[in-house]
Design a protein around this motif. Sequence first.
Motif, mmCIF file in Angstrom:
data_model
loop_
_atom_site.group_PDB
_atom_site.id
_atom_site.type_symbol
_atom_site.label_atom_id
_atom_site.label_comp_id
_atom_site.label_asym_id
_atom_site.label_seq_id
_atom_site.Cartn_x
_atom_site.Cartn_y
_atom_site.Cartn_z
ATOM 1 N N VAL A 218 11.050 -34.183 22.944
ATOM 2 C CA VAL A 218 11.897 -35.238 23.509
ATOM 3 C C VAL A 218 12.978 -35.656 22.509
ATOM 4 O O VAL A 218 14.160 -35.763 22.855
ATOM 5 N N LEU A 219 12.584 -35.863 21.257
ATOM 6 C CA LEU A 219 13.551 -36.267 20.230
ATOM 7 C C LEU A 219 14.612 -35.195 20.015
ATOM 8 O O LEU A 219 15.811 -35.493 19.919
ATOM 9 N N LEU A 220 14.183 -33.960 19.953
ATOM 10 C CA LEU A 220 15.109 -32.862 19.688
ATOM 11 C C LEU A 220 16.051 -32.630 20.868
ATOM 12 O O LEU A 220 17.239 -32.355 20.681
ATOM 13 N N ARG A 221 15.534 -32.760 22.074
ATOM 14 C CA ARG A 221 16.386 -32.577 23.253
ATOM 15 C C ARG A 221 17.394 -33.721 23.378
ATOM 16 O O ARG A 221 18.523 -33.522 23.850
ATOM 17 N N ALA A 222 16.998 -34.903 22.952
ATOM 18 C CA ALA A 222 17.950 -36.022 22.953
ATOM 19 C C ALA A 222 19.098 -35.747 21.985
ATOM 20 O O ALA A 222 20.266 -36.001 22.298
ATOM 21 N N LEU A 223 18.769 -35.212 20.808
ATOM 22 C CA LEU A 223 19.805 -34.870 19.831
ATOM 23 C C LEU A 223 20.764 -33.836 20.396
ATOM 24 O O LEU A 223 21.978 -33.906 20.178
ATOM 25 N N ALA A 224 20.222 -32.857 21.116
ATOM 26 C CA ALA A 224 21.034 -31.736 21.598
ATOM 27 C C ALA A 224 21.701 -32.014 22.941
ATOM 28 O O ALA A 224 22.443 -31.166 23.440
ATOM 29 N N SER A 225 21.473 -33.184 23.532
ATOM 30 C CA SER A 225 21.983 -33.462 24.875
ATOM 31 C C SER A 225 23.498 -33.623 24.922
ATOM 32 O O SER A 225 24.105 -33.494 25.979
ATOM 33 N N GLY A 226 24.109 -33.928 23.769
ATOM 34 C CA GLY A 226 25.551 -34.172 23.760
ATOM 35 C C GLY A 226 25.919 -35.556 24.249
ATOM 36 O O GLY A 226 27.106 -35.859 24.422
ATOM 37 N N GLU A 227 24.920 -36.412 24.482
ATOM 38 C CA GLU A 227 25.164 -37.778 24.946
ATOM 39 C C GLU A 227 24.981 -38.766 23.789
ATOM 40 O O GLU A 227 24.283 -38.484 22.823
ATOM 41 N N GLN A 228 25.607 -39.938 23.933
ATOM 42 C CA GLN A 228 25.387 -41.009 22.960
ATOM 43 C C GLN A 228 23.939 -41.480 23.058
ATOM 44 O O GLN A 228 23.410 -41.656 24.152
ATOM 45 N N ILE A 229 23.292 -41.677 21.903
ATOM 46 C CA ILE A 229 21.885 -42.058 21.851
ATOM 47 C C ILE A 229 21.764 -43.519 21.451
ATOM 48 O O ILE A 229 22.533 -44.019 20.620
#
Length: 365
Positions: A218-229
């Motif tokens: 989940v953390l890694l996919r959030a980083l790679a999503s290209g969206e603001q976190i």
Amino acid sequence: MSSLVPLKLVCDNNVLWENKQPSSTMFSRPLFLKFSKENSLNIKEETENILTEYKKLNPSYLKEGVSVTHHLLMTMVDGKIISKSETSNQVCDICKAKPTDMNHLTKLKQRSLNIDMYKYGLSSLHAWIRAMETILHIAYRLEFKTWTARGNKKAILEKRKAEIQKRFRDETGLLIDIVQQGAGTTNNGNAARRFFADPEKTSNITGVSQDLIARLSVLLRALASGEQINPQNFTQYGWETAELFVSLYGWYYMPSSMHKLLIHGGDIIKHLDIMPIGALSEEAAESRNKDFRKIRENRTRKFNRKVTNRDILNNLLISSDPFLPTIRPKMSVSPKSPLPNEVKNLLASNVDETFEFIDVDDDVE
């Protein structure tokens, strides 16, 4: 090789242009090539040279009195480079925690932080690889549950490693943790993405907690999503994941790369909020290593080293010309999968965008 990737052009808080493929080699412009040993002295020297040149940059003046000022982000590096320039690669470059300190989460909150190190970002590509290697190293040691493997334990580790490698090869087709002559190991970005794509299967093969693998995914996919976190949500989720790690595998010292992701990730994201953290990846620079080898082998004159290097640099400049993507035909993309709700909860807004796994055939040591 040092490279530069243009990210976006802004005027009065309005985005005039934005690089939609910041991890692509199409925009990775080479600054210089240097054949030298990658040691702390050379790394510090080149970093200082780049910063010195950056400080001397004047605004670019266009027609009708329009000027463009420049802002440099030094995030296209991996943890190995940062560690060699500041600390040992086993010591956190932000809080200076040693391996024996990593699992004492309460004490970590009391440590002073070197906020200047936030400027290097999170090295999101290598975060995938280092997280995968952490899970594998824990799996190899599950029979004796100690961080070190000496004496008879080393033989047990090698046996279990061979079993896990065979199961991954037979059941998923992945070649995991295999040394390649002159090219590091098979642990690259694509392998890590497939490793975390199915936490249940990975947990079944490795014996490591499925919940821990799923949370790292989940953390890694959030980083790679290209969206603001959302930095607060990311920090909370990271701390909860760190607590789970320590409760399950407290005998294994958390590596500095995972420590940086789980403990300092939210603060780094907040510090670099000018762009989504996924757009500040080092993936383009790593992919350029493959281009360098191919160009040198197939597109250069070999009768003189100086001419060879000039041909390499010219080819890299041509292939990264910003004009070319505007005339290239659109490439077909892989089918997209929706972002899981756990990932959406970490984003700055509840987006309905889809996440795309892109195979870049990267060769990362």
